[in-house]
Design a protein around this motif. Sequence first.
Motif, PDB file in Angstrom:
ATOM      1  N   PHE A  22      46.919  27.809  39.395  1.00  0.00           N
ATOM      2  CA  PHE A  22      46.592  26.860  40.463  1.00  0.00           C
ATOM      3  C   PHE A  22      45.138  26.422  40.353  1.00  0.00           C
ATOM      4  O   PHE A  22      44.829  25.223  40.316  1.00  0.00           O
ATOM      5  CB  PHE A  22      46.860  27.507  41.832  1.00  0.00           C
ATOM      6  CG  PHE A  22      46.327  26.705  42.993  1.00  0.00           C
ATOM      7  CD1 PHE A  22      47.041  25.630  43.500  1.00  0.00           C
ATOM      8  CD2 PHE A  22      45.103  27.020  43.578  1.00  0.00           C
ATOM      9  CE1 PHE A  22      46.552  24.889  44.568  1.00  0.00           C
ATOM     10  CE2 PHE A  22      44.600  26.289  44.641  1.00  0.00           C
ATOM     11  CZ  PHE A  22      45.332  25.217  45.139  1.00  0.00           C
ATOM     12  N   TYR A  23      44.212  27.386  40.303  1.00  0.00           N
ATOM     13  CA  TYR A  23      42.796  27.041  40.258  1.00  0.00           C
ATOM     14  C   TYR A  23      42.388  26.415  38.932  1.00  0.00           C
ATOM     15  O   TYR A  23      41.525  25.534  38.900  1.00  0.00           O
ATOM     16  CB  TYR A  23      41.917  28.253  40.595  1.00  0.00           C
ATOM     17  CG  TYR A  23      41.823  28.457  42.086  1.00  0.00           C
ATOM     18  CD1 TYR A  23      41.160  27.536  42.886  1.00  0.00           C
ATOM     19  CD2 TYR A  23      42.435  29.537  42.692  1.00  0.00           C
ATOM     20  CE1 TYR A  23      41.103  27.692  44.257  1.00  0.00           C
ATOM     21  CE2 TYR A  23      42.376  29.709  44.067  1.00  0.00           C
ATOM     22  CZ  TYR A  23      41.705  28.780  44.846  1.00  0.00           C
ATOM     23  OH  TYR A  23      41.647  28.922  46.211  1.00  0.00           O
ATOM     24  N   ALA A  24      42.988  26.813  37.831  1.00  0.00           N
ATOM     25  CA  ALA A  24      42.670  26.191  36.543  1.00  0.00           C
ATOM     26  C   ALA A  24      43.040  24.713  36.565  1.00  0.00           C
ATOM     27  O   ALA A  24      42.265  23.859  36.116  1.00  0.00           O
ATOM     28  CB  ALA A  24      43.395  26.915  35.410  1.00  0.00           C
ATOM     29  N   GLU A  25      44.200  24.395  37.098  1.00  0.00           N
ATOM     30  CA  GLU A  25      44.614  22.990  37.203  1.00  0.00           C
ATOM     31  C   GLU A  25      43.708  22.230  38.167  1.00  0.00           C
ATOM     32  O   GLU A  25      43.269  21.122  37.874  1.00  0.00           O
ATOM     33  CB  GLU A  25      46.068  22.903  37.665  1.00  0.00           C
ATOM     34  CG  GLU A  25      47.065  23.304  36.616  1.00  0.00           C
ATOM     35  CD  GLU A  25      47.162  22.292  35.488  1.00  0.00           C
ATOM     36  OE1 GLU A  25      47.061  21.073  35.731  1.00  0.00           O
ATOM     37  OE2 GLU A  25      47.331  22.740  34.334  1.00  0.00           O
ATOM     38  N   LEU A  26      43.436  22.819  39.324  1.00  0.00           N
ATOM     39  CA  LEU A  26      42.623  22.152  40.339  1.00  0.00           C
ATOM     40  C   LEU A  26      41.208  21.881  39.845  1.00  0.00           C
ATOM     41  O   LEU A  26      40.627  20.832  40.127  1.00  0.00           O
ATOM     42  CB  LEU A  26      42.584  23.002  41.615  1.00  0.00           C
ATOM     43  CG  LEU A  26      41.852  22.409  42.814  1.00  0.00           C
ATOM     44  CD1 LEU A  26      42.546  21.139  43.294  1.00  0.00           C
ATOM     45  CD2 LEU A  26      41.786  23.426  43.935  1.00  0.00           C
ATOM     46  N   LEU A  27      40.634  22.825  39.091  1.00  0.00           N
ATOM     47  CA  LEU A  27      39.239  22.714  38.656  1.00  0.00           C
ATOM     48  C   LEU A  27      39.077  22.232  37.215  1.00  0.00           C
ATOM     49  O   LEU A  27      37.959  22.135  36.728  1.00  0.00           O
ATOM     50  CB  LEU A  27      38.548  24.080  38.814  1.00  0.00           C
ATOM     51  CG  LEU A  27      38.487  24.606  40.248  1.00  0.00           C
ATOM     52  CD1 LEU A  27      38.005  26.046  40.261  1.00  0.00           C
ATOM     53  CD2 LEU A  27      37.615  23.722  41.116  1.00  0.00           C
ATOM     54  N   GLY A  28      40.176  21.930  36.525  1.00  0.00           N
ATOM     55  CA  GLY A  28      40.086  21.494  35.134  1.00  0.00           C
ATOM     56  C   GLY A  28      39.486  22.574  34.257  1.00  0.00           C
ATOM     57  O   GLY A  28      38.627  22.307  33.423  1.00  0.00           O
ATOM     58  N   ALA A  29      39.927  23.800  34.463  1.00  0.00           N
ATOM     59  CA  ALA A  29      39.340  24.955  33.785  1.00  0.00           C
ATOM     60  C   ALA A  29      40.380  25.646  32.909  1.00  0.00           C
ATOM     61  O   ALA A  29      41.548  25.259  32.879  1.00  0.00           O
ATOM     62  CB  ALA A  29      38.805  25.941  34.825  1.00  0.00           C
ATOM     63  N   ASP A  30      39.926  26.669  32.203  1.00  0.00           N
ATOM     64  CA  ASP A  30      40.789  27.455  31.324  1.00  0.00           C
ATOM     65  C   ASP A  30      41.018  28.833  31.924  1.00  0.00           C
ATOM     66  O   ASP A  30      40.212  29.336  32.700  1.00  0.00           O
ATOM     67  CB  ASP A  30      40.142  27.622  29.942  1.00  0.00           C
ATOM     68  CG  ASP A  30      39.993  26.295  29.225  1.00  0.00           C
ATOM     69  OD1 ASP A  30      40.938  25.484  29.257  1.00  0.00           O
ATOM     70  OD2 ASP A  30      38.918  26.070  28.635  1.00  0.00           O
ATOM     71  N   ILE A  31      42.108  29.445  31.511  1.00  0.00           N
ATOM     72  CA  ILE A  31      42.434  30.805  31.937  1.00  0.00           C
ATOM     73  C   ILE A  31      42.209  31.742  30.764  1.00  0.00           C
ATOM     74  O   ILE A  31      42.564  31.420  29.628  1.00  0.00           O
ATOM     75  CB  ILE A  31      43.911  30.893  32.381  1.00  0.00           C
ATOM     76  CG1 ILE A  31      44.150  29.981  33.585  1.00  0.00           C
ATOM     77  CG2 ILE A  31      44.301  32.335  32.709  1.00  0.00           C
ATOM     78  CD1 ILE A  31      45.604  29.817  33.947  1.00  0.00           C
ATOM     79  N   ARG A  32      41.602  32.891  31.048  1.00  0.00           N
ATOM     80  CA  ARG A  32      41.414  33.895  30.004  1.00  0.00           C
ATOM     81  C   ARG A  32      41.606  35.282  30.616  1.00  0.00           C
ATOM     82  O   ARG A  32      41.474  35.452  31.831  1.00  0.00           O
ATOM     83  CB  ARG A  32      40.053  33.758  29.346  1.00  0.00           C
ATOM     84  CG  ARG A  32      38.880  34.091  30.232  1.00  0.00           C
ATOM     85  CD  ARG A  32      37.574  33.876  29.499  1.00  0.00           C
ATOM     86  NE  ARG A  32      36.461  34.375  30.286  1.00  0.00           N
ATOM     87  CZ  ARG A  32      35.218  34.035  30.101  1.00  0.00           C
ATOM     88  NH1 ARG A  32      34.899  33.187  29.141  1.00  0.00           N
ATOM     89  NH2 ARG A  32      34.261  34.531  30.852  1.00  0.00           N
TER      90      ARG A  32
END
Length: 129
Positions: A22-32
């Motif tokens: 959810f937050y990766a999509e919302l913030l245009g970020a990556d998950i690690r």
Amino acid sequence: MTVAKTSVLVLDCAEPESLAHFYAELLGADIRPGDGFDMVEVVGGPGVHLAICRDHGYAPPSWPRPEDSQQAHLRILVAPEDLDEAEREAVSLGARPVSADAEEGPRDARLFSDPAGHTFTLAATGVKR
């Protein structure tokens, strides 16, 4: 001499992988992967670094109801002209609007809860609240 430090906001929840998405999509970020089995990190551009941690006994905050505190919330800043689009995007990803007051009409800061119940604000840059 001051020791160099960095910080990360850690959100507890029952399902860290789904909240991280959810937050990766919302913030245009990556998950690690995070530190430990039950931790996932969301990392993006400058100022974007969250950790999501599994809490097997997690109960979401009930704020703005008075019986529980807000605990913590994120403030996500966007250009004033992009606020409506950012709201549509957040809701399409699973955010739920939270009405903390009876303010009617256009607002330059809007409160939501994420899919796990944490509150966050989408706010136009330059807004002091």
